[in-house]
Design an enzyme around this catalytic site. Structure first.
Site, PDB file in Angstrom:
ATOM      1  N   TRP A  29      42.215  37.332  72.237  1.00  0.00           N
ATOM      2  CA  TRP A  29      42.833  37.274  70.910  1.00  0.00           C
ATOM      3  C   TRP A  29      42.356  38.485  70.130  1.00  0.00           C
ATOM      4  O   TRP A  29      41.166  38.704  69.969  1.00  0.00           O
ATOM      5  CB  TRP A  29      42.383  35.983  70.217  1.00  0.00           C
TER       6      TRP A  29
ATOM      7  N   TYR B 118      25.216  36.327  74.494  1.00  0.00           N
ATOM      8  CA  TYR B 118      24.947  37.730  74.777  1.00  0.00           C
ATOM      9  C   TYR B 118      23.579  37.860  75.438  1.00  0.00           C
ATOM     10  O   TYR B 118      22.561  38.004  74.749  1.00  0.00           O
ATOM     11  CB  TYR B 118      25.019  38.540  73.478  1.00  0.00           C
TER      12      TYR B 118
ATOM     13  N   GLU C 271      40.120  36.517  83.212  1.00  0.00           N
ATOM     14  CA  GLU C 271      40.448  36.845  81.816  1.00  0.00           C
ATOM     15  C   GLU C 271      41.463  37.978  81.763  1.00  0.00           C
ATOM     16  O   GLU C 271      41.326  38.992  82.453  1.00  0.00           O
ATOM     17  CB  GLU C 271      39.181  37.261  81.072  1.00  0.00           C
TER      18      GLU C 271
ATOM     19  N   GLN D 274      28.797  37.525  77.577  1.00  0.00           N
ATOM     20  CA  GLN D 274      29.250  38.905  77.578  1.00  0.00           C
ATOM     21  C   GLN D 274      28.798  39.543  78.887  1.00  0.00           C
ATOM     22  O   GLN D 274      27.914  39.035  79.573  1.00  0.00           O
ATOM     23  CB  GLN D 274      28.656  39.628  76.372  1.00  0.00           C
TER      24      GLN D 274
ATOM     25  N   LYS E  69      50.334  45.796  75.305  1.00  0.00           N
ATOM     26  CA  LYS E  69      50.988  46.227  74.078  1.00  0.00           C
ATOM     27  C   LYS E  69      52.495  46.381  74.226  1.00  0.00           C
ATOM     28  O   LYS E  69      53.216  46.315  73.229  1.00  0.00           O
ATOM     29  CB  LYS E  69      50.396  47.562  73.618  1.00  0.00           C
TER      30      LYS E  69
ATOM     31  N   GLY F 266      34.586  37.559  66.244  1.00  0.00           N
ATOM     32  CA  GLY F 266      35.465  38.710  66.098  1.00  0.00           C
ATOM     33  C   GLY F 266      34.810  39.792  65.276  1.00  0.00           C
ATOM     34  O   GLY F 266      33.600  39.793  65.055  1.00  0.00           O
TER      35      GLY F 266
END
Length: 605
Positions: free
Chosen positions: A52, A154, A20, A186, A25, A111
């Site tokens: 994302w 999770y 992943e 997670q 930035k 999100g």
């Protein structure tokens, strides 16, 4: 190819893994991440995944990066997609763009949760939970047959803790029933608890592949931050191991590698776990070492007999071999020879794989792929109610000053700009930070000057033992324009080249007294047998990148309050009018130099 189709191609005894990454930035970080990904593809990952940003704030970069890995590198790519706080129509737009780039697998995520009754950007009311996104993709003819959809789970409980374990398992089943075809978890560190959770998932009638998320511990500070962010259960024995070595970054990193290897071996012995998902944080070395220690390195199809042999599972031993993605561009990349040099930080002695191994956050090297490390899966540390409990209902500038002072005095644990209590090294300069804050210069970042302190020091030490660390003093705060003009004039007239400033506002105006293209190392270390390690760098590119994030924090904070409230008007006014200022004192041999300069004759403060 869809991820589930690729998984089905592999025998039960062949482990596989995915990597992943998040979109950096800066342009330089983005380009250097591509070099890093090319190197890591030699390990034949089954897939790559690209995160994302919450509300689609990394939309263009995420799609660009996913498109490059899918099309240019030919590696099947999983695109994360969050659905809450997304502008109307953005979901369809993103899915069409992903489809056009050849992406066939989506990880559907919620999100950031909505911030109260009215949100800070227009949102699409069709999407309030991940199950809404799964259902939308699977029931919309335009997308239903084109995408394999995965969901998150999770094992230690959702960080928002909206329901109990049974409720979370029921919600997970709803996502699978809606069309979810695989599960990525997670991060977690308690394998026994994880395997117990897997059994409960299976008892719920969920049969899709479960892919555990593995995040190697990189530094003690980032470990604490991530486990708090994700609500991760930390076994007492793990903390007992980490605390004695917490100030030695290299030992912490080594421990993280060994821990991950042992966790993977335990999970492999369970028989239900075939694949792994490595959360790389855009770093390379730890994941590579884990694969090497497991015998999965190099794409050479080494037998991984040792994986099960080391985990006493009974008289019958299975032979596990690493997967081999023969249909991907990884093979050609592996034999294509050395990649062109030019990645930032690669000196004669440094390897491009590890030049940014040590802490690299807001003021790290902006050329690093890990610069601007993001939080996982669009999660926030505090809920709206938690935030209001700590930060209250500011209606005046004095109220804001009181809040920032409360953080300095440990009366509140966080501010919107500081997710943790004041650090021990900031306490070394607290009287100066307090004086600035009382003046209305709200400090949000700082460090004291340090001249050759042992790397084993419990307050400012870092890196391998046997070294010495150095810091230039700097302070960062929000100030009014009239004060900026005074301090800028003073720096130019009386700074004598020892003081530099960077300042910017929401309107895009920028001021600096630093030389053009200056790169100010403000934290560095000298260690036996190594080049000088520079972990904190302040320069124009990184400052402006952080500036955008800093002013966005004011906007998000304002969204916690009703649209016409005094609180929102105040916070939006601060965002629109104030400047973000960073002051650096280059005289690291004098711990009081910056403060003497600021407070002498007191013409400004």
């Amino acid at each position: 190819m869809k991820l589930t189709e690729k998984i089905a191609k592999y025998d039960r005894d062949r482990p596989w893994f995915s990597f992943e990454f998040f979109p950096p930035k800066t342009d330089e970080g983005f380009e250097n991440l591509l070099s890093r990904i090319a190197r890591m593809l030699t390990f034949d990952p089954l897939a790559l995944s690209i995160t994302w940003g919450a509300g689609g704030n990394t939309k263009d970069r995420s799609l660009e990066l996913a498109g490059i890995t899918q099309s240019d590198h030919g590696v099947d790519t999983i695109l994360h997609l969050t659905c809450t706080n997304m502008k109307k129509g953005m979901i369809e737009e993103a899915l069409r763009d992903a489809k056009a780039r050849g992406i066939e697998t989506i990880l559907a995520l919620r999100g950031d949760p909505p911030r109260g009754q009215e949100h800070w950007i227009p949102t699409d009311p069709r999407f309030t939970h991940a199950v809404d996104l799964v259902s939308f993709i699977k029931t919309t003819p335009e997308f239903a047959s084109d995408f394999c959809v995965g969901v998150a789970a999770y094992p230690d409980g959702h960080p928002d803790r909206e329901t109990d374990e049974e409720g979370e398992l029921e919600y997970l089943k709803q996502k699978i029933d809606a069309g979810g075809e695989f599960i990525i978890t997670q991060l977690f560190y308690d394998v026994h608890s994880f395997l117990s959770w897997v059994k409960k998932v299976r008892q719920k009638g969920i049969t899709v592949p479960i892919i555990p998320g593995i995040m190697p511990i990189q530094t003690y500070a980032s470990f604490l931050r991530m486990t708090k962010l994700c609500g991760t259960r930390v076994p007492p024995e793990l903390m007992a191991d980490l605390v004695p070595i917490r100030h030695d970054d290299q030992k912490v990193k080594d421990y993280g590698v060994d821990l991950a290897v042992n966790m993977i071996k335990q999970m492999a012995a369970s028989g239900d776990i075939r694949g792994l998902h490595f959360c790389t944080l855009n770093l390379e070395k730890s994941v590579v070492r884990i694969l090497e220690n497991l015998g999965w390195a190099g794409g050479s199809l080494k037998l991984a007999n040792k994986l099960i042999a080391d985990t006493a599972i009974g008289p019958t031993e299975r032979v596990i071999t690493p997967h081999h993605a023969a249909d991907s561009a990884a093979v050609s990349l592996a034999v294509a020879g050395p990649q062109p040099e030019g990645e930032a930080g690669k000196g004669e002695l440094n390897n491009a794989a590890s030049w940014d191994d040590f802490p690299n956050g807001r003021f790290g090297d902006y050329k690093s792929p890990a610069y601007g490390e993001t939080d996982l899966w669009g999660s926030s540390i505090l809920s709206r109610n938690q935030a209001l409990e700590q930060w209250g209902h500011p209606r005046t500038l004095d109220d804001l000053t009181t809040m920032f002072l409360g953080h300095l005095h440990s009366k509140i644990a966080t501010t919107p700009f500081s997710p943790a209590p004041l650090s021990p090294e900031s306490i070394m300069i607290i009287e100066h930070l307090e004086r600035l804050t009382r003046r209305g210069w709200w400090t949000v970042g700082s460090q004291p000057a340090i001249n050759g302190v042992s790397s084993a020091d419990e307050v400012v030490g870092w890196g391998p033992r046997g070294g010495y660390v150095y810091q230039k003093c700097f302070v960062e705060c929000f100030i009014e324009q009239k004060d900026l003009e005074k301090i800028e004039r003073k720096v130019k007239e009386k700074g004598e080249g020892w003081i530099d400033l960077y300042a910017a506002n929401l309107r895009g105006e920028f001021r600096t007294t630093a030389m053009e293209e200056a790169r100010n190392a403000v934290t560095w270390g000298i260690f036996p047998g190594q080049e000088v390690a520079q972990t904190t760098i302040i320069e124009e590119e990184s400052f402006l990148s952080w500036k955008d994030e800093a002013f966005a924090i004011w906007e998000e904070w304002a969204s916690f309050y009703p649209p016409d409230s005094e609180e929102r008007r105040l916070l939006n006014g601060v965002r629109n009018d104030r400047w973000l200022l960073t002051l650096i004192d280059h005289n690291y041999t004098n711990p009081s130099a910056l403060w003497s300069f600021l407070f002498k004759d007191d013409p400004v403060i």
